[in-house]
Design an enzyme around this catalytic site. Structure first.
Site, mmCIF file in Angstrom:
data_model
loop_
_atom_site.group_PDB
_atom_site.id
_atom_site.type_symbol
_atom_site.label_atom_id
_atom_site.label_comp_id
_atom_site.label_asym_id
_atom_site.label_seq_id
_atom_site.Cartn_x
_atom_site.Cartn_y
_atom_site.Cartn_z
ATOM 1 N N GLU A 52 0.845 -1.206 0.000
ATOM 2 C CA GLU A 52 0.000 0.000 0.000
ATOM 3 C C GLU A 52 0.876 1.251 0.000
ATOM 4 O OE1 GLU A 52 -3.474 -1.980 2.869
ATOM 5 O OE2 GLU A 52 -1.845 -0.844 3.751
ATOM 6 N N ASP B 93 -12.274 -5.687 -0.671
ATOM 7 C CA ASP B 93 -13.118 -6.891 -0.651
ATOM 8 C C ASP B 93 -14.444 -6.578 0.026
ATOM 9 O OD1 ASP B 93 -10.749 -7.026 1.486
ATOM 10 O OD2 ASP B 93 -12.576 -7.738 2.441
#
Ligand code: SAH
Length: 266
Positions: free
Chosen positions: A37, A224
């Site tokens: 990230e 998700d």
């Protein structure tokens, strides 16, 4: 850089914070759990890795730094587990690196940026970027009066109404726990927390930032869908690169907005 507040009375501290709110934001610390990230952001902002970070020697924590517009930017990561080689995700490493970063870098603002699971029942879709309005834990169940509230540890994020409006970001509550999957008990508490997104670090960063009274915002991109059909880890891995790119894009827009502004302008 934030003023030193050691040894000040509550009233003096409030005064100092009110003054700081009216000065342009200068030092920002991003707390980012995964290097996957952090690295796109490091590249985009052309940051360099600090080979002598302001952390105790031997810690796996990593700091990248540089200037972007008029901001002094730091991206800190909890690094890798020395035995297993995976990222130190979760609340304990996030708390530790946040604490050390506040002491060593003294930021005006902390931004916890990362990925999260989202609830479609609350309007989240893969790729959405959320600003958390509040954070809480969903895996600290202490069924004793008042300790129950301590366990949940709900905290309001620093409010950024102008930022949210300007960048058309979604807003929702964030719920934090040390597991990526979701047990039925977790689910019950996530619902009680009225959460739209779920991560493994946010409320821990908030706990530490609150101790030092450093304003903190949470930017979470959905990898998700927790209440969807796909298995969480599969969906997460499949979406991680594209969602991380979206997160990076939103973070740089956030920095463009923050640049030259005071905390009270956000
Ligand atoms: N990188 C690992 C998994 C990391 S754990 C892998 O390759 O499988 C997941 C990380 O993403 C944590 O830092 C957490 O904050 C965030 N995250 C993404 N989706 C999540 C979910 N559904 N529940 C909890 N945390 C989630």
């Amino acid at each position: 850089m934030a003023p030193r507040c050691d040894g000040l009375s509550d009233a003096a501290m409030k005064d100092l914070m009110a003054q700081a709110e009216k000065l342009p934001i200068s030092t920002v610390v991003f707390v980012v759990a995964l290097q996957a990230e952090a690295l796109p952001l490091v590249d985009k902002l052309e940051l360099i890795q600090d080979d002598k970070p302001p952390f105790p020697i031997g810690m796996p924590w990593i700091r990248f730094y540089g200037t972007y517009r008029d901001l002094f930017i730091n991206v800190v990561c909890p690094g890798k587990d020395s035995t297993l080689g995976v990222d130190n995700v979760g609340t304990i490493p996030a708390s530790l690196v946040t604490c050390a970063s506040i002491q060593g870098i003294r930021p005006d603002l902390i931004i916890n940026a990362g990925t999260a699971g989202g609830f479609k029942a609350k309007g989240a879709s893969v790729g959405d970027v959320f600003i958390a309005s509040s954070v809480a834990f969903h895996d600290r169940r202490i069924p004793v009066p008042v300790f129950d509230l301590y366990g949940v540890g709900t905290r309001k994020a620093f409010t950024t109404p102008n930022l949210v409006k300007e960048l058309s970001l979604k807003v929702g509550n964030l719920s934090t726990g040390d597991s990526m999957d979701m047990s039925p008990q977790d689910e019950e508490l996530i619902i009680a927390n009225d959460a739209t997104v779920k991560d493994m670090e946010g409320a821990a960063v908030a706990h530490v930032a609150d101790l030092f009274k450093v304003p903190t915002i949470f930017i979470k991109a959905v990898t998700d869908i927790v209440d969807g059909e796909k298995p969480t880890s599969e969906e997460y891995l499949q979406n991680l690169p594209a969602v991380t790119a979206k997160l990076t894009q939103s973070v740089s827009q956030v920095l463009d907005f923050i640049s030259g502004k005071c905390l009270s302008d956000l």
